[in-house]
Design a protein around this motif. Sequence first.
Motif, PDB file in Angstrom:
ATOM      1  N   GLU A   9     -16.829  49.855   4.245  1.00 46.97           N
ATOM      2  CA  GLU A   9     -16.043  50.802   5.045  1.00 46.97           C
ATOM      3  C   GLU A   9     -16.509  52.239   4.804  1.00 46.97           C
ATOM      4  N   ASP A  10     -16.115  53.119   5.691  1.00 52.98           N
ATOM      5  CA  ASP A  10     -16.369  54.560   5.579  1.00 52.98           C
ATOM      6  C   ASP A  10     -17.845  54.904   5.390  1.00 52.98           C
ATOM      7  N   THR A  11     -18.696  54.191   6.087  1.00 52.95           N
ATOM      8  CA  THR A  11     -20.136  54.454   6.040  1.00 52.95           C
ATOM      9  C   THR A  11     -20.479  55.544   7.049  1.00 52.95           C
ATOM     10  N   ARG A  12     -21.307  56.461   6.619  1.00 55.62           N
ATOM     11  CA  ARG A  12     -21.756  57.550   7.492  1.00 55.62           C
ATOM     12  C   ARG A  12     -23.125  57.182   8.054  1.00 55.62           C
TER      13      ARG A  12
ATOM     14  N   TYR B 144     -21.643  59.618  12.621  1.00 56.80           N
ATOM     15  CA  TYR B 144     -20.570  58.691  12.951  1.00 56.80           C
ATOM     16  C   TYR B 144     -20.108  58.052  11.646  1.00 56.80           C
ATOM     17  N   VAL B 145     -18.827  57.774  11.527  1.00 61.97           N
ATOM     18  CA  VAL B 145     -18.288  57.141  10.331  1.00 61.97           C
ATOM     19  C   VAL B 145     -17.574  55.867  10.752  1.00 61.97           C
ATOM     20  N   GLY B 146     -17.884  54.773  10.023  1.00 55.27           N
ATOM     21  CA  GLY B 146     -17.279  53.503  10.394  1.00 55.27           C
ATOM     22  C   GLY B 146     -17.610  52.405   9.412  1.00 55.27           C
ATOM     23  N   THR B 147     -17.731  51.192   9.932  1.00 54.99           N
ATOM     24  CA  THR B 147     -17.870  49.991   9.130  1.00 54.99           C
ATOM     25  C   THR B 147     -19.214  49.314   9.353  1.00 54.99           C
TER      26      THR B 147
ATOM     27  N   GLY C  35     -18.447  52.704  14.630  1.00 56.82           N
ATOM     28  CA  GLY C  35     -17.822  53.911  14.106  1.00 56.82           C
ATOM     29  C   GLY C  35     -17.506  54.928  15.182  1.00 56.82           C
ATOM     30  N   THR C  36     -16.865  56.017  14.743  1.00 57.17           N
ATOM     31  CA  THR C  36     -16.513  57.108  15.625  1.00 57.17           C
ATOM     32  C   THR C  36     -17.194  58.381  15.172  1.00 57.17           C
TER      33      THR C  36
ATOM     34  N   THR D 126     -18.781  43.605   3.884  1.00 57.93           N
ATOM     35  CA  THR D 126     -18.351  44.719   4.728  1.00 57.93           C
ATOM     36  C   THR D 126     -18.241  45.979   3.882  1.00 57.93           C
TER      37      THR D 126
ATOM     38  N   SER E 195     -17.998  61.837  13.783  1.00 58.56           N
ATOM     39  CA  SER E 195     -17.425  62.609  12.694  1.00 58.56           C
ATOM     40  C   SER E 195     -17.438  64.090  13.060  1.00 58.56           C
TER      41      SER E 195
END
Length: 155
Positions: free
Chosen positions: A51-54, A34-37, A150-151, A49, A153
């Motif tokens: 961003e774009d953390t896997r 998942y990729v998100g914050t 996150g959503t 914060t 990937s």
Amino acid sequence: MKKMLFALAATLLLFVSCNGNSGPDNPAPDDGAYVGTVSVGIGTDDAFTLEDTRVVFTVHEGEATADIEMMQVKFAITMPVKLNVLIEGVTLTPATDGYSVSCGADGIVPSAMNGQPFPNYTMTEIDGTVTTQTMSISMMCGPYPLSFTGTRSAE
């Protein structure tokens, strides 16, 4: 009488097939990224914060527990390097559209991917959901509130 028994059996079969938490129309999430914050200490002077953390979600056999790996994360602006952090053995509870995640009262000691434990940052109060499309979790990381949203990937 046969018609009535057949109707009863069909109704029972329909009830049993619709009563499960997962299936073709409602699958439980499996291993994936998942990729998100990542948000740390929101509402405090140390708020941060990233961003774009896997985040990699790995379900254990039996689907009772899973591992959550936060890849290349920092938990403060002053943290000198990013780490891969492993949270092993979160508790999974089947939910309507995936899993609810939690931990026991003692929490979970996270570790770096090299196995170095971080007992000062024990993850407690883990709470959230993981579906085939989204992950949303919150917890206390030592004294700091931490969350990830996150959503799924494609990788």
